[in-house]
Motif scaffolding. Structure first.
Motif, mmCIF file in Angstrom:
data_model
loop_
_atom_site.group_PDB
_atom_site.id
_atom_site.type_symbol
_atom_site.label_atom_id
_atom_site.label_comp_id
_atom_site.label_asym_id
_atom_site.label_seq_id
_atom_site.Cartn_x
_atom_site.Cartn_y
_atom_site.Cartn_z
ATOM 1 N N GLU A 78 40.851 40.005 33.061
ATOM 2 C CA GLU A 78 40.781 39.018 31.982
ATOM 3 C C GLU A 78 41.380 39.598 30.698
ATOM 4 O OE1 GLU A 78 37.437 35.742 30.576
ATOM 5 O OE2 GLU A 78 36.783 37.655 31.424
ATOM 6 N N GLU A 106 35.711 30.492 40.297
ATOM 7 C CA GLU A 106 35.139 30.907 39.013
ATOM 8 C C GLU A 106 35.963 32.007 38.358
ATOM 9 O OE1 GLU A 106 32.860 29.144 37.502
ATOM 10 O OE2 GLU A 106 33.060 27.880 39.292
ATOM 11 N N LYS A 109 39.257 30.534 37.123
ATOM 12 C CA LYS A 109 39.080 29.792 35.867
ATOM 13 C C LYS A 109 39.056 30.732 34.667
ATOM 14 C CE LYS A 109 36.635 25.662 37.538
ATOM 15 N NZ LYS A 109 35.315 24.959 37.572
ATOM 16 N N ARG A 110 38.389 31.878 34.817
ATOM 17 C CA ARG A 110 38.336 32.837 33.717
ATOM 18 C C ARG A 110 39.732 33.365 33.375
ATOM 19 N NH1 ARG A 110 33.642 37.198 34.839
ATOM 20 N NH2 ARG A 110 34.729 38.180 33.063
#
Length: 248
Positions: A78, A106, A109-110
């Protein structure tokens, strides 16, 4: 038909070679022997400063092996996405899976959120999914721009039947981009068999190290290794040869 050509590279010199040969985009990596890992920020910045027209997408992959990441790796990825975004890259290349071979929604999406609107490619982690059509629908729902795939086979040439089915299923909702083993000899047949609009390949040739003094005894890697005094470099001639052979 006009094709978009993306070249897999591991250096600024590779980006310049791809640009010189007429490619549209590069996937900037490190450690191509591992299948491509996240490039350093210095390499990203140097490449963006050197090129004038070609788009630079950077892979986000912290290590080789599978595509199932722990919380620390996800946090690092990230941060890498945000850092590369801030450096000015035009896109990032991601791929995250669950242990059961589904897209890790999930985590994806991050990473997509951290990209802040950059172009998103889902890399060949797609080829390890248990159900490629279900994975395709998941990526469409996530807003991913393209998926890189060999058709879940050794090369895109052998995987062409599945790639063609994915193109038909995608219906212009997401770009299907073949990659893996693309050469001047097979690129035209891959394009003809699949109907794709983008294609991904490396154009690497052996080049000798400039080292004059050479110690033949130590090695910098493990037992499976390339020769210490040899390099793989991106060849503009080979890029041009594949482009010319694609028939576009």
């Amino acid at each position: 038909m006009s094709l978009t050509y993306e070249i897999c590279i591991d250096s600024t010199a590779g980006a310049l070679a791809a640009e010189q040969a007429g490619a549209h985009r590069v996937e900037l990596c490190s450690a191509l022997f591992e299948g491509g890992l996240t490039p350093t920020l210095g390499t990203v910045e140097a490449t963006l400063a050197a090129v004038t027209a070609i788009r630079v997408h950077a892979i986000i992959r912290p290590r080789g092996g599978d595509f199932i990441y722990d919380e620390y790796e996800v946090a690092a990825m990230e941060r890498d996405v945000a850092t590369i975004r801030d450096a000015g890259a035009q896109g990032v290349v991601i791929g995250v899976l669950t242990p059961s071979g589904e897209v890790d929604v999930e985590v994806a999406k991050r990473l997509i959120g951290a990209a802040g609107g950059l172009s998103i490619t889902f890399h060949r982690a797609f080829d390890m999914t248990a159900d490629p059509f279900a994975a395709l629908e998941t990526l469409v729902s996530l807003g991913v721009d393209r998926v890189l795939t060999s058709g879940q086979d050794i090369t895109a040439f052998e995987g062409a039947p599945l790639i063609a089915s994915l193109v038909e299923r995608a219906q212009d909702r997401i770009v299907i981009m073949p990659g893996g083993g693309i050469t001047p000899r097979n690129v035209g047949r891959v394009v003809e068999a699949t109907g794709v609009k983008e294609i991904h390949f490396a154009a690497l040739v052996d080049a000798p190290s400039p080292a004059v003094h050479r110690n033949p005894h130590p090695f910098m890697g493990g037992e499976l290794r390339r020769p210490e005094y040899a390099r793989l470099v991106t060849s503009p001639g080979l890029v041009s040869e594949v482009i010319a052979a694609s028939g576009a």
